[in-house]
Design an enzyme around this catalytic site. Structure first.
Site, PDB file in Angstrom:
ATOM      1  N   LYS A  70       0.804  -1.234   0.000  1.00 47.91           N
ATOM      2  CA  LYS A  70       0.000   0.000   0.000  1.00 47.91           C
ATOM      3  C   LYS A  70       0.835   1.281   0.000  1.00 47.91           C
ATOM      4  CE  LYS A  70      -4.209  -1.748   2.151  1.00 47.91           C
ATOM      5  NZ  LYS A  70      -5.173  -1.643   3.252  1.00 47.91           N
ATOM      6  N   ASP A 106      -9.941   3.019   1.912  1.00 47.34           N
ATOM      7  CA  ASP A 106     -10.046   2.500   3.285  1.00 47.34           C
ATOM      8  C   ASP A 106     -10.593   3.571   4.230  1.00 47.34           C
ATOM      9  OD1 ASP A 106      -9.096  -0.072   2.818  1.00 47.34           O
ATOM     10  OD2 ASP A 106      -7.004   0.447   3.253  1.00 47.34           O
TER      11      ASP A 106
HETATM   12  P1  NAP Z   1       0.357  -2.681   8.394  1.00 49.11           P
HETATM   13  O1  NAP Z   1       0.487  -1.455   7.578  1.00 49.11           O
HETATM   14  O2  NAP Z   1       1.332  -3.792   8.204  1.00 49.11           O
HETATM   15  O3  NAP Z   1       0.396  -2.218   9.937  1.00 49.11           O
HETATM   16  C1  NAP Z   1       0.260  -3.141  10.971  1.00 49.11           C
HETATM   17  C2  NAP Z   1       0.384  -2.421  12.326  1.00 49.11           C
HETATM   18  O4  NAP Z   1       0.058  -3.379  13.336  1.00 49.11           O
HETATM   19  C3  NAP Z   1       1.769  -1.907  12.631  1.00 49.11           C
HETATM   20  O5  NAP Z   1       1.637  -0.742  13.409  1.00 49.11           O
HETATM   21  C4  NAP Z   1       2.386  -3.045  13.460  1.00 49.11           C
HETATM   22  O6  NAP Z   1       3.325  -2.608  14.410  1.00 49.11           O
HETATM   23  C5  NAP Z   1       1.179  -3.539  14.207  1.00 49.11           C
HETATM   24  N1  NAP Z   1       1.263  -4.963  14.540  1.00 49.11           N
HETATM   25  C6  NAP Z   1       1.498  -5.991  13.666  1.00 49.11           C
HETATM   26  N2  NAP Z   1       1.433  -7.173  14.315  1.00 49.11           N
HETATM   27  C7  NAP Z   1       1.151  -6.879  15.618  1.00 49.11           C
HETATM   28  C8  NAP Z   1       0.978  -7.662  16.787  1.00 49.11           C
HETATM   29  N3  NAP Z   1       1.048  -8.989  16.751  1.00 49.11           N
HETATM   30  N4  NAP Z   1       0.707  -7.030  17.947  1.00 49.11           N
HETATM   31  C9  NAP Z   1       0.631  -5.674  18.012  1.00 49.11           C
HETATM   32  N5  NAP Z   1       0.803  -4.878  16.933  1.00 49.11           N
HETATM   33  C10 NAP Z   1       1.059  -5.470  15.760  1.00 49.11           C
HETATM   34  O7  NAP Z   1      -1.066  -3.351   8.213  1.00 49.11           O
HETATM   35  P2  NAP Z   1      -2.467  -2.643   7.877  1.00 49.11           P
HETATM   36  O8  NAP Z   1      -2.632  -2.502   6.412  1.00 49.11           O
HETATM   37  O9  NAP Z   1      -2.599  -1.424   8.739  1.00 49.11           O
HETATM   38  O10 NAP Z   1      -3.497  -3.793   8.327  1.00 49.11           O
HETATM   39  C11 NAP Z   1      -3.650  -4.104   9.690  1.00 49.11           C
HETATM   40  C12 NAP Z   1      -4.926  -4.922   9.914  1.00 49.11           C
HETATM   41  O11 NAP Z   1      -6.040  -4.213   9.428  1.00 49.11           O
HETATM   42  C13 NAP Z   1      -4.944  -6.274   9.229  1.00 49.11           C
HETATM   43  O12 NAP Z   1      -5.533  -7.189  10.116  1.00 49.11           O
HETATM   44  C14 NAP Z   1      -5.840  -6.060   8.037  1.00 49.11           C
HETATM   45  O13 NAP Z   1      -6.514  -7.234   7.629  1.00 49.11           O
HETATM   46  C15 NAP Z   1      -6.821  -5.054   8.589  1.00 49.11           C
HETATM   47  N6  NAP Z   1      -7.438  -4.226   7.531  1.00 49.11           N
HETATM   48  C16 NAP Z   1      -8.777  -4.304   7.357  1.00 49.11           C
HETATM   49  C17 NAP Z   1      -9.391  -3.564   6.362  1.00 49.11           C
HETATM   50  C18 NAP Z   1     -10.880  -3.629   6.172  1.00 49.11           C
HETATM   51  O14 NAP Z   1     -11.361  -3.281   5.089  1.00 49.11           O
HETATM   52  N7  NAP Z   1     -11.639  -3.998   7.190  1.00 49.11           N
HETATM   53  C19 NAP Z   1      -8.620  -2.723   5.535  1.00 49.11           C
HETATM   54  C20 NAP Z   1      -7.248  -2.650   5.763  1.00 49.11           C
HETATM   55  C21 NAP Z   1      -6.660  -3.412   6.767  1.00 49.11           C
HETATM   56  P3  NAP Z   1       4.867  -2.311  14.052  1.00 49.11           P
HETATM   57  O15 NAP Z   1       4.892  -0.898  13.558  1.00 49.11           O
HETATM   58  O16 NAP Z   1       5.550  -2.513  15.343  1.00 49.11           O
HETATM   59  O17 NAP Z   1       5.259  -3.311  13.001  1.00 49.11           O
END
Ligand code: NAP
Length: 290
Positions: A70, A106
């Site tokens: 992204k 999003d």
């Molecule tokens: P991302 O850009 O990779 O960011 C993930 C974030 O979560 C980072 O801040 C990371 O921390 C933190 N993190 C990762 N694993 C963790 C853990 N085990 N415990 C605590 N913190 C953790 O991912 P994203 O795109 O934001 O997506 C995150 C989630 O949102 C996913 O589950 C995804 O499926 C969901 N999502 C849903 C939708 C929807 O339409 N409903 C849309 C987008 C995303 P660090 O900075 O320390 O790595």
């Protein structure tokens, strides 16, 4: 006006086996009987430039973009919508005559999910857990549409939360942004906040018992807890919120609405949202056996 020849759509990410986007968009395409097809582009970083070059063909109408591309896709595009630039992440691209433009739908998906609670969120403190693409979209959607008093970021890598707070201070000078450095401060911030948004994958299948907050934190009935995870539909965080009497909002409506806006950008047609919702819920139920 699109030609009647088959137009291609798809989702770009890696790994991508569990995405629900093909099920949702294919159901919408079938319902409208339009000449589109939606597939999957499972590509690692190094092949992203080559994939985008090949997608500038006329049959390709656009794509969704998901983890981990992204942010890194932005410099590979020809243009980026202003909101997506400010958020710093693109989840949708549209091909117009070989020119690829990036959007972030999003944030609009989050806005839709939280619209029923607008009055409660306005002028009240909020907490965003996480500092990735979802956190950026959440903070942007909430700040732009609901004018909260403050947004505090909590992330396991504190430096990323600090960076985010700094960037948002510049984007929305009227809102107080801060980062939360430890679990004790998180407890206090959650207790003071009306809106709490989890944007981390903590609690996502298969780690569905994981919580993104320390154990023992309780919620109150005036609080709104949005977990943007949609597999499972009800995370451990949302179960906790419900049992404490708070309002629990899952990531399903965000997912559907981000897809709706993308679909309308690609096809110019109104997204058949009820059909899409049914397809998503069916796919989720089949997957989790709920
Ligand atoms: P991302 O850009 O990779 O960011 C993930 C974030 O979560 C980072 O801040 C990371 O921390 C933190 N993190 C990762 N694993 C963790 C853990 N085990 N415990 C605590 N913190 C953790 O991912 P994203 O795109 O934001 O997506 C995150 C989630 O949102 C996913 O589950 C995804 O499926 C969901 N999502 C849903 C939708 C929807 O339409 N409903 C849309 C987008 C995303 P660090 O900075 O320390 O790595």
């Amino acid at each position: 006006m699109k030609s009647q020849s088959l137009q291609r759509l798809g989702i770009i990410g890696h790994p991508i086996a569990h995405t629900l986007s093909p099920a949702m968009h294919s159901a919408a395409i079938d319902e409208l009987r339009i000449p589109f097809t939606y597939g999957v582009f499972d590509v690692v970083d190094e092949f992203l430039p080559a994939l985008l070059a090949s997608l500038r063909i006329v049959e390709f109408a656009g794509a969704n973009v998901t983890i981990p591309h992204k942010v890194r896709i932005i410099p590979l595009l020809d243009a980026v919508d202003q909101d997506a630039l400010k958020i710093g992440a693109v989840n949708t691209i549209v091909n117009r005559n070989g020119k690829l433009t990036g959007y972030n739908t999003d944030a609009a998906g989050i806005r839709k999910s939280l619209e029923p609670f607008m009055g409660k969120i306005r002028n009240a403190p909020a907490v965003v857990i996480g500092a990735g693409g979802g956190a950026r979209a959440a903070a942007y959607a909430v700040s732009k549409n609901f004018s909260p008093a403050s947004v505090r970021f909590y992330n396991r890598t504190a430096a990323r939360a600090e960076t985010l707070a700094g960037q948002f201070r510049e984007l929305f000078p009227g809102i107080a942004y801060d980062c939360i450095s430890d679990e004790g401060a998180l407890r206090g911030a959650i207790a003071e906040s009306v809106l709490i948004v989890n944007t981390t994958p903590a609690g996502m299948t298969p780690n569905s018992d994981a919580l993104p907050i320390p154990p023992g934190i309780r919620f109150s009935n005036y609080q709104i807890i949005l977990d943007i995870i949609y597999t499972p539909i009800e995370t451990a965080l949302l179960r906790r919120a419900k049992s404490d009497g708070a309002t629990a909002v899952n990531g399903v409506e965000m997912f559907i609405h981000q897809g709706a806006i993308a679909f309308e950008l690609w096809t110019g047609k109104k997204f058949p949202i009820d059909v899409a919702r049914r397809a998503v819920l069916q796919a989720l139920t089949a997957r989790t056996g709920l």
